[in-house]
Scaffold this active site. Sequence first.
Site, PDB file in Angstrom:
ATOM      1  CD  GLN A 105       3.340  10.978  -0.009  1.00  0.00           C
ATOM      2  OE1 GLN A 105       4.113  11.928  -0.182  1.00  0.00           O
ATOM      3  NE2 GLN A 105       2.145  10.913  -0.556  1.00  0.00           N
ATOM      4  CD  GLN A 140       8.379  14.482  -9.650  1.00  0.00           C
ATOM      5  OE1 GLN A 140       8.206  14.488  -8.442  1.00  0.00           O
ATOM      6  NE2 GLN A 140       9.520  14.846 -10.209  1.00  0.00           N
ATOM      7  CG  HIS A 162       7.908   7.423  -2.732  1.00  0.00           C
ATOM      8  ND1 HIS A 162       7.161   8.019  -1.737  1.00  0.00           N
ATOM      9  CD2 HIS A 162       7.587   8.070  -3.888  1.00  0.00           C
ATOM     10  CE1 HIS A 162       6.414   8.974  -2.261  1.00  0.00           C
ATOM     11  NE2 HIS A 162       6.651   9.032  -3.554  1.00  0.00           N
ATOM     12  CB  SER A 208       3.633  10.038  -5.129  1.00  0.00           C
ATOM     13  OG  SER A 208       4.839  10.647  -4.694  1.00  0.00           O
ATOM     14  CG  LEU A 209       2.288  16.148  -6.242  1.00  0.00           C
ATOM     15  CD1 LEU A 209       2.906  17.090  -5.244  1.00  0.00           C
ATOM     16  CD2 LEU A 209       2.460  16.612  -7.647  1.00  0.00           C
ATOM     17  NE  ARG A 254       5.744  14.733  -1.244  1.00  0.00           N
ATOM     18  CZ  ARG A 254       5.696  14.014  -2.355  1.00  0.00           C
ATOM     19  NH1 ARG A 254       5.806  14.643  -3.532  1.00  0.00           N
ATOM     20  NH2 ARG A 254       5.562  12.706  -2.338  1.00  0.00           N
TER      21      ARG A 254
END
Length: 761
Positions: A239, A10, A191, A88-89, A113
């Site tokens: 995560q 992202q 996060h 991340s994503l 998510r």
Amino acid sequence: MSRIFVFPGQGSQRTGMGADLFQAFPGLVDQASNLLGYSVRQLCLENPDGRLDLTEYTQPALFVVNALSYLLRTERTRETPDFVAGHSLGEYNALFAAGVVSFETGLKLVQRRGELMARASGGGMCAVVGLPLERLHELLAQAPEVDIANFNAPLQTVLAGSLEALAALRQPLLDAGARAVVSLKVSAPFHSRYMHAAQREFAAFVEGFRFSAPRMPVIANVDARPYTLANVRDNLSRQIASPVRWTETVQWLMQAAHQPTFEELGVGDVLTGLIRKIQAAPPTPHEPPQKTRISAKHDEESRSPVVSSNGRFTAQSLGCAEFRRDHGTRYAYVAGAMYKGIASEAFVIRMGKAGLLSYLGTGGLKMDRIEEGIRKIQAALPPGAPYGLNLLSDLERPEREEAVVDMYLRYGVTRVEAAAYMQVTPSLVRYRCQGLRRAPDGSTLATNKVLAKVSRPEVAEAFLSPPPERILKKLLETGKISPEQAALSRDFPMCDDLCAEADSGGHTDQAVASILLPAMLMLRDEVSRKHGYRKKIRVGAAGGIGTPHAVASAFILGSDFVLTGSINQCTVEAGLSDTAKDMLQQADIQDTEMAPAGDMFELGAKVQVFSKGLFFPARANKLYELYRRYNSLEEIDEKTREQIQTRYFKRSFDEVWRETREYYQRAHPQSLEKAEKSPKHRMALMFKWYFVHSTRLAIRGSEDQRVDYQIQCGPAIGAFNRYVKGTALESWRNRHVDGIAELMMTRTAEYLQQRFAALQG
């Protein structure tokens, strides 16, 4: 040359992305649009109402574009990567590329998510550029409500926390030398610990999906190590609330891959720039697990490493690498067993799914309840996940210990926590011996692993030594072990791991950790030299482990692992009532006392218990005083007897004796026969009823007898409460046993980094 594909997350989105891809894969685009309930093509190309920058839309859109980018790249060139990773994503696209998730599964996961992360609010994130991590850690020590969310590059780090805390930290960061502190356009502190609610919901959602084993290594954000089929669910859920360890991920790949070449697929080139910065930094190799050399000799290489191979402290580098390898666990960390299933099945399953070791608390449980617990755990955990059960010495009823060992062997339980032993017993020796086998190199391997909790040197020596010859001889004569097993055991210790238990909850000799642990380490070395062991016996620390400071102290003293107890009682998974957890949440370090131990009442043994607002410690001590002074209930004055019945027991002596008698008729008829002849023994059994009853009250949460709760714990719970005060973990309802493990180990690594930097000036 190793080809590595990486996928951005992202922040990389832009209007117009994916135009050429949508034409190349119209079928997948239509599939994505039908699943999402809106046109992904229109979202990416036109960005109606600015929705492309909203988390719940951004994440599915990026997943689709990244996935189609990968498909186009591999179709045109017929080249597949040797490694994949994503930020991340982007990690979901790496999992798609590796065949762990299908396009449909990946999109469903990402959609949920994004919805959960979009729902979070009340904080923000900022990027800190140009400030070394050591200096950043020093500043964050003064801002405990701010977390590191992304380790993007050696001089680029992202922070997450409340808007007020981030604003207050801005000027100190600039004063410390940061070139820039840039607020990010996000709706929440992603996060970080503040995403635990989203993490819990997502973890439940992930349970409904099936995954495949990776076709190539996928490096995880949470620990910069390859995914396995067993940890997919855990990694994906963790995560959300764990920092993205991108710097470590790239460093790991630089070390693991042969002549690595990185290629960024998807939208933009943000990761390409970060990778260049990481590559340009001084070499900081992260040795891949498959290349790690484990020495079985007692030399410097086998001692407990605290610093990782790149010279930095990490949660993974703390303690003994051989401990982690032998138990298949991510950290040199154990959540110990707690009486009557307080260390519950849910407790053990949660830890096992997180790749962490814990033991089911079987003390005081009936045999059918233990068997049910084994079945639940084995059904819930994937093969190879770490878990164990505790095994208690029972000198009064050796047949029960024998029956428990029979059950463990029948169900293939390969790890036990041996506790309350003053000497090794035939049942324990049989369990150990039946797991011994000869390795191809001639060494002895133990399938049945024993972790022994001890607080006295003479007991430790018994576990560090091979089994007594007299016990081996008896087991051989009765056919309970084979001649080969007996022969292998004669030069093999009774335990793989020895846990030095200092002042703790429950039974405790109230030893001082800084005295006990070094003594046990020296004893281990002495006994190992005497017997010429080829394999190192690991020595760990327990008792008083309530903060990262205590964990750091244990590792600095030379501990191979740490074992926590009291702090885990106050978690969602603990088998204790909500009422008792509410009370423990308020504990401070002074809120414990010593009381008689119900299971060793006649001997005057003591346990440490929670005392704030409770009458149990005083009442338990009063009962023991009466037992010592009188030979029967009838000798006690009428007023005191009335007080015991109406205030302590809340029932008559006759009612207590009926219940006690029924129990001992089933469980221990010999003790009942003795009570019929000895009024003093009968009084002892009736007083011991109160100790069992008081534990039941705490487990069940009986409101009308709260003052009689028996909660065995040490001052570590008070220290932990102080450490998390003012954070989301102040409430036990946000505490999970694996989350505590993660917090303790990651914060310990950070704390050690700060302390060593300070000591070096």
